[in-house]
Every structure is written in structure tokens, then in C-alpha cells.
Scaffold this active site. Structure first.
Site, PDB file in Angstrom:
ATOM      1  N   ARG A  11      13.744  -7.841  16.290  1.00 38.72           N
ATOM      2  CA  ARG A  11      12.758  -7.083  17.137  1.00 38.72           C
ATOM      3  C   ARG A  11      11.638  -6.792  16.394  1.00 38.72           C
ATOM      4  O   ARG A  11      10.378  -6.763  16.763  1.00 38.72           O
ATOM      5  CB  ARG A  11      13.570  -6.006  17.533  1.00 38.72           C
ATOM      6  CG  ARG A  11      14.733  -5.993  18.631  1.00 38.72           C
ATOM      7  CD  ARG A  11      15.572  -4.897  18.632  1.00 38.72           C
ATOM      8  NE  ARG A  11      16.378  -4.573  17.883  1.00 38.72           N
ATOM      9  CZ  ARG A  11      17.397  -3.774  17.712  1.00 38.72           C
ATOM     10  NH1 ARG A  11      17.593  -3.157  18.908  1.00 38.72           N
ATOM     11  NH2 ARG A  11      18.048  -3.465  16.774  1.00 38.72           N
ATOM     12  N   ALA A  48       9.126  -4.937   3.859  1.00 37.20           N
ATOM     13  CA  ALA A  48       9.536  -3.512   4.288  1.00 37.20           C
ATOM     14  C   ALA A  48      10.744  -3.644   5.165  1.00 37.20           C
ATOM     15  O   ALA A  48      10.483  -2.671   6.088  1.00 37.20           O
ATOM     16  CB  ALA A  48       8.138  -3.434   5.283  1.00 37.20           C
ATOM     17  N   ASP A  54       7.730  -1.706   0.389  1.00 36.41           N
ATOM     18  CA  ASP A  54       8.320  -0.451   0.770  1.00 36.41           C
ATOM     19  C   ASP A  54       9.618  -0.183   0.422  1.00 36.41           C
ATOM     20  O   ASP A  54       9.952   0.847   0.637  1.00 36.41           O
ATOM     21  CB  ASP A  54       8.125  -0.160   2.452  1.00 36.41           C
ATOM     22  CG  ASP A  54       8.127   1.160   3.000  1.00 36.41           C
ATOM     23  OD1 ASP A  54       7.680   2.039   2.316  1.00 36.41           O
ATOM     24  OD2 ASP A  54       9.165   1.102   3.970  1.00 36.41           O
ATOM     25  N   GLU A  91      17.112   2.882  -4.739  1.00 35.03           N
ATOM     26  CA  GLU A  91      16.207   3.711  -4.368  1.00 35.03           C
ATOM     27  C   GLU A  91      16.855   5.110  -4.668  1.00 35.03           C
ATOM     28  O   GLU A  91      18.024   5.401  -4.515  1.00 35.03           O
ATOM     29  CB  GLU A  91      15.690   3.663  -2.785  1.00 35.03           C
ATOM     30  CG  GLU A  91      15.158   2.492  -2.446  1.00 35.03           C
ATOM     31  CD  GLU A  91      14.502   2.465  -1.174  1.00 35.03           C
ATOM     32  OE1 GLU A  91      14.905   3.105  -0.267  1.00 35.03           O
ATOM     33  OE2 GLU A  91      13.946   1.228  -0.730  1.00 35.03           O
ATOM     34  N   HIS A 145       9.475   3.755   0.726  1.00 32.03           N
ATOM     35  CA  HIS A 145      10.279   3.518   1.893  1.00 32.03           C
ATOM     36  C   HIS A 145       9.803   4.562   2.966  1.00 32.03           C
ATOM     37  O   HIS A 145      10.498   5.412   3.531  1.00 32.03           O
ATOM     38  CB  HIS A 145      11.704   3.872   1.503  1.00 32.03           C
ATOM     39  CG  HIS A 145      12.470   3.129   2.527  1.00 32.03           C
ATOM     40  ND1 HIS A 145      13.994   2.995   2.101  1.00 32.03           N
ATOM     41  CD2 HIS A 145      12.464   2.606   3.835  1.00 32.03           C
ATOM     42  CE1 HIS A 145      14.487   2.307   3.269  1.00 32.03           C
ATOM     43  NE2 HIS A 145      13.815   2.312   4.108  1.00 32.03           N
ATOM     44  N   LEU A 146       8.607   4.155   3.405  1.00 32.23           N
ATOM     45  CA  LEU A 146       7.726   4.804   4.571  1.00 32.23           C
ATOM     46  C   LEU A 146       8.206   4.080   5.852  1.00 32.23           C
ATOM     47  O   LEU A 146       7.401   4.614   7.031  1.00 32.23           O
ATOM     48  CB  LEU A 146       6.462   4.960   4.125  1.00 32.23           C
ATOM     49  CG  LEU A 146       6.135   5.928   2.876  1.00 32.23           C
ATOM     50  CD1 LEU A 146       4.496   6.020   2.955  1.00 32.23           C
ATOM     51  CD2 LEU A 146       6.519   7.054   2.973  1.00 32.23           C
ATOM     52  N   GLY A 147       9.037   3.313   6.084  1.00 34.16           N
ATOM     53  CA  GLY A 147       8.944   2.301   7.224  1.00 34.16           C
ATOM     54  C   GLY A 147       9.378   3.104   8.359  1.00 34.16           C
ATOM     55  O   GLY A 147       8.739   2.925   9.780  1.00 34.16           O
ATOM     56  N   ALA A 148      10.276   4.227   8.309  1.00 34.51           N
ATOM     57  CA  ALA A 148      10.583   5.123   9.519  1.00 34.51           C
ATOM     58  C   ALA A 148       9.801   6.404   9.415  1.00 34.51           C
ATOM     59  O   ALA A 148      10.160   7.319  10.270  1.00 34.51           O
ATOM     60  CB  ALA A 148      12.285   5.109   9.420  1.00 34.51           C
TER      61      ALA A 148
END
Length: 529
Positions: free
Chosen positions: A151, A230, A256, A261, A279-282
Site C-alpha cells: 500500500r 522509511a 527514517d 531505536e 522515525h517520523l513516518g507516522a
């Protein structure tokens, strides 16, 4: 009436509480504080978390009333799904909440890497005007290699096509015709590595994908390639990427996510041509709100006893509206089967016939299994652990469907083979505009009896006077008959009496009836919750 308790263990969007509504007691705790979490979780029905709260086996064991764990996000690294499943606890997440946000960040990293935007920004704010140093490359007419055409990968491909990029992809689970419809050419991984000017990764982290873009892969790429990850840390081998950057085999990268982490110290951070984000993906307000609302709706469904489409440890997907009314019918047929058989079957067949089979009816198998074990095990039986109970007891379970149903619009049959080879079946249907639940057969005996909280079934050799005897004994015992049907295979052959009564027939009374009519089987069925 006591409200179910929902524990919110991390900061979530205010829309989450709004979506839960007024039907729950809402509590809060700091899920990152282990002692506070274990104390707070003991009597809750549901817990909502993000990534900081670890719902492991210890937490599941401490939560004696827990029915659902909801993760307001995509990953479930902080939830022990097997432990939850064994305890009958549903685990849900919000799998589509951040796909747009994650795709947009990947596109941003691609653009930032191509045009050195963060580096030029930092230099200028430090008083340095370095136009020539931060000369970049155009995206137009370059080849983008998308590793993983799920997706998010599809969204990235669509957006970068608008930049004039040629898009190729590697995904062994996507058909070439499907990719071609999106204007994407499928290649092998080696071919993608060789032709791509930019590579972006959009795969789940599994043993197969761990280190997929590693030293071997990074020796096959163009020296001007830029790599973006990412998705999940560890899919791109960070040490191998650092070596490739140092040796000039890779021109740049945008990251990302990281193997470990939080990550604040990496050899990749020393390279000016690497763009890094934590880790700004969400991490957008929209994604957090979508995730919170999504899991709040799932919690409402789960605590109402319904199957949840986003449950990760329940077989089955979205339930069609035409299928939903059959769920309680299948469950009650499972309970009746167990009461009639008096043991767990060696093999269990759930058969579904009629118009309903145009939809996915896998959930009816789950519902029947739930009913079969409801009165067998001490643990709470749910859609989650019912298949586990069958597996642990060596029960072979099969689902059969057919659109043909000559006598009824739809029929559900629970049929089982016992250890001695005997076969027992019970069939039911939904009747009328109110979907009244009815039994239509027990074994070969046809009946037409509305399901009730208290029922009884007698099998005996057909002879006169049985109905009167049953009525007399129940009358003497003060048990009122609500409905009765008699069915026989042949005159003088085996006959069946099916009863609905206002109260459960006491055991000694049922034994007396069985003795007087010579019943080969006499069973009470209590469907009252």
C-alpha cells in the site's frame, strides 16, 4: 450497570476518547512505567497503547479481565501476540492509519536527498552561502526502484510518477499485470539494483527481508544511486550502507528508521549526503488521529463481542452485513452440538449453504468453534483462542460452502465425528424479517423450532404415548413447555423430541423422562449467557 474499563496507557489524540463514547470507564496511566502499568492493568477490559508500552506475557497474565489490546499504529513489536492469543485476548492495530503519512515522508526524503535541502538549510542558517556545494540532481526522467509494492509502495510510486520518474519495482507477491496497470514495471531485485537512480524500501521486517539491501546488493548499484528507507530499520544494512558511502559506491541516502531505536549515534550520521529523521513516518496529527479513531472503533466492537476486521490474531476479515446475523446462530449451533455429543469431536465440519455464501463466511467457522468450546473449557473462549483449543485437542476443522440450499434461503450446519465414529449434526437457519434463529434438523430428523435459552432433546424408539409421558413428568416438576416438536425417521424407527422450556430441566427429572420413554439419549441445552 458497571461500564467496561478502558485503560489509555499513552498520550493519544483527543479524538480517540471521543470515538470511544460514553459507554466506557476511561482510565489513564503511564505505560512506560512498568510498576504503574502492572498495577493499573489488573481489572481493565481493554488497553490502548502506542509504542512505549510493552504488553508482554507478564502484563497479559496480570490483566485478568483483559479482552483486547489496541495499538494506535501499525507495528506490534511491543505486544506479545502469541501470549495474548493463548489468553483469548484480541490484538488490534490501525494498519491503514499512516500509509499516506509514511508515503509522503518517503517522498520527502527522496526530494531532500536529491536536492541536499537539509544540508543547505543548516549551512545557510550558520551564515554560509554554498550554492555550488549543494548542487543536486533532478528527479525527472530518473528511474525509481520501489522495493515492496504494497500500500505504501504504491502511493510512493504514484506520487513520484508525477515528478516524471520512471518507476520499476521488486515484489514477488505482485502480479506483473497488476503492476502494469499502475505504470510500474516489475523486475528481479538484481535488475532493480542495476537500473535504479533512487531506491526506496517499503517492506515489512521479516527474517527474509532483514539485511536485504546489504553489502552484496550495494555492490550492484549505480554509484550515483540514493537509497531511502522509511519502512523498518534493519532492512537496509546500515554498516554496509556506510561502507558504500565511504567508498563512493552510493551517492546518498535518506533514513527514517534504524536497526536499533532510539538511535542517536550511527556511523551514517557522519556523512553530509545522508538525510536522517527520527522515525517520523507516522508522526503527523492526521495519522495519529486516524489511528486513535480506528482502534477506538475496534475496541467498541471487541467489547461488544463482535469480530474486529483489524484484529491481527483472528482469522477472517471484514464481515458482510448479510453474514453478521448468522454469527450468534453458528455459535449456538456449536453449543447445541457439544451438548448433544457430550464430548469433543475428532473432526468438525461447519457447512454453510445458500445466498450468504456469496460473501466470505470464514467467520462462521470461528463462531461455531467458539460455541463448541464455550461449555467445555474453563478459560474464556473467544474468536481469538477457539482455533487454539481445537488445535490443542487434535480436532480437524473444515469449512464447506455452497450457494445451493433447496429448502431454506441460508443454512448453517455443525457436523462432527466422535471418537467412536458416530456422527452428530445440528442445522439452523434465520427466518423472517427479524432473522429469528431456528433449528431445522438434528441428525436426520427435520424440525422447525425457534432457539430458546433452555432446550432439551430426547432420542428414543418411536412408540405411542411418549409426548404425554414427557408432558406429565415436566408438569409434575413444575417445568413449563414453551414448544415441542416430534420427528421420526420411519414409523417405529428412531424418533426425536425437541423441547423449549421456560427453565432448565433438573437432571433427575430428565433422567426420569429418559427412563420412562426408553430414551437412548437425553440432553439439556442451556444457551442462556
Amino acid at each position: 450497570m458497571t461500564k467496561p474499563v478502558v485503560l489509555i496507557a499513552e498520550e493519544l489524540s483527543p479524538a480517540t476518547v471521543d470515538a470511544l463514547g460514553p459507554d466506557f470507564e476511561i482510565r489513564h496511566c503511564n505505560g512506560g512505567d512498568r510498576t504503574e502499568l502492572l498495577a493499573a492493568i489488573t481489572d481493565v477490559d481493554a488497553i490502548l497503547v502506542r509504542s512505549a508500552t510493552k504488553v508482554d506475557a507478564e502484563a497479559v497474565a496480570a490483566a485478568r479481565q483483559l479482552k483486547v489490546v489496541a495499538r494506535a499504529g501499525v507495528g506490534l513489536d511491543n505486544v506479545d501476540v502469541p501470549a495474548a492469543t493463548k489468553a483469548g485476548v484480541m490484538v488490534v492495530n490501525a494498519p491503514t492509519s499512516n500509509i499516506v503519512t509514511a508515503a509522503e515522508l518517503a517522498c520527502g526524503l527522496l526530494v531532500a536527498s536529491a536536492r541536499n535541502i537539509p544540508q543547505a538549510n543548516t549551512a545557510l542558517k550558520n551564515g554560509e552561502w554554498k550554492r555550488s556545494k549543494y548542487t543536486g540532481v533532478e528527479l525527472s526522467e530518473k528511474t525509481l526502484g520501489v522495493v515492496g509494492l504494497g500500500r505504501i509502495g504504491v502511493l510512493v510510486a504514484q506520487r513520484m510518477t508525477a515528478f516524471g520518474m520512471r518507476v520499476v519495482a521488486y515484489d514477488p507477491y505482485v502480479q506483473p499485470a497488476r503492476a502494469a496497470q499502475m505504470g510500474v514495471k516489475l523486475l528481479s531485485l538484481d535488475e532493480l539494483l542495476e537500473v535504479s537512480d533512487f531506491i526506496t524500501v517499503h517492506l515489512p521486517k521479516t527474517p527474509e527481508t532483514q539485511g536485504l539491501i546489504g553489502d552484496d546488493a550495494l555492490h550492484k548499484v549505480k554509484p550515483e544511486v540514493r537509497v531511502v528507507n522509511a519502512a523498518r530499520g534493519g532492512i537496509v544494512d546500515e554498516d554496509a550502507l556506510a561502507a558504500a558511502l565511504k567508498e563512493g559506491r552510493v551517492a546518498g541516502a535518506g533514513l527514517d528508521v534504524y536497526a536499533s531505536e532510539p538511535c542517536t549515534d550511527s556511523p551514517l550520521f557522519q556523512f553530509d549526503q545522508v538525510v536522517c529523521t527520527p522515525h517520523l513516518g507516522a508522526s503527523t496529527g492526521e495519522a495519529q488521529e486516524k489511528a486513535g479513531i480506528s482502534v477506538a472503533k475496534s475496541v467498541r466492537l471487541a467489547l461488544a463481542g463482535e469480530l474486529v476486521p483489524d484484529a491481527v490474531n483472528v482469522q477472517g476479515g471484514v464481515i458482510a452485513e448479510d453474514v453478521r446475523p448468522a454469527l450468534p446462530l453458528a455459535e449456538k449451533l456449536g453449543r447445541i452440538f457439544t451438548a448433544l455429543s457430550g464430548e469433543v469431536a475428532v473432526r468438525l465440519d461447519v457447512e454453510v449453504y445458500g445466498e450468504i455464501t456469496q460473501h466470505d463466511v470464514k467467520v462462521l467457522e470461528l463462531s461455531a468453534l467458539k460455541g463448541v468450546f464455550e461449555d467445555v473449557v474453563d478459560d474464556t473462549v473467544s474468536y481469538v483462542n477457539a482455533p487454539l483449543f481445537a488445535q490443542e485437542r487434535g480436532v480437524e476443522v473444515r469449512l464447506t460452502t455452497s450457494s445451493e440450499s433447496p429448502e431454506h434461503r441460508n443454512v448453517v450446519i455443525v457436523r462432527g465425528t466422535l471418537s467412536n465414529g458416530e456422527e452428530i449434526s445440528v442445522a439452523g437457519t434465520l427466518s423472517g424479517p427479524r432473522n429469528q434463529q431456528k433449528i431445522v434438523s438434528i441428525n436426520e430428523h427435520g424440525v422447525d423450532l425457534a432457539l430458546a435459552d433452555h432446550m432439551a432433546f430426547l432420542r428414543y424408539a418411536d412408540r405411542p404415548g411418549v409426548v404425554g409421558t414427557v408432558g406429565r413428568i415436566l408438569g409434575d416438576a413444575g417445568v413449563n413447555i414453551a414448544g415441542m416438536q416430534v420427528s421420526r425417521s420411519t414409523a417405529g424407527g428412531e424418533a426425536l423430541v425437541a423441547l423449549t422450556v421456560d427453565d432448565t430441566i433438573p437432571g433427575p427429572v430428565l433422567t426420569e423422562i429418559a427412563g420412562e420413554v426408553g430414551a437412548t439419549s437425553a440432553r439439556n441445552v442451556n444457551l442462556q449467557d
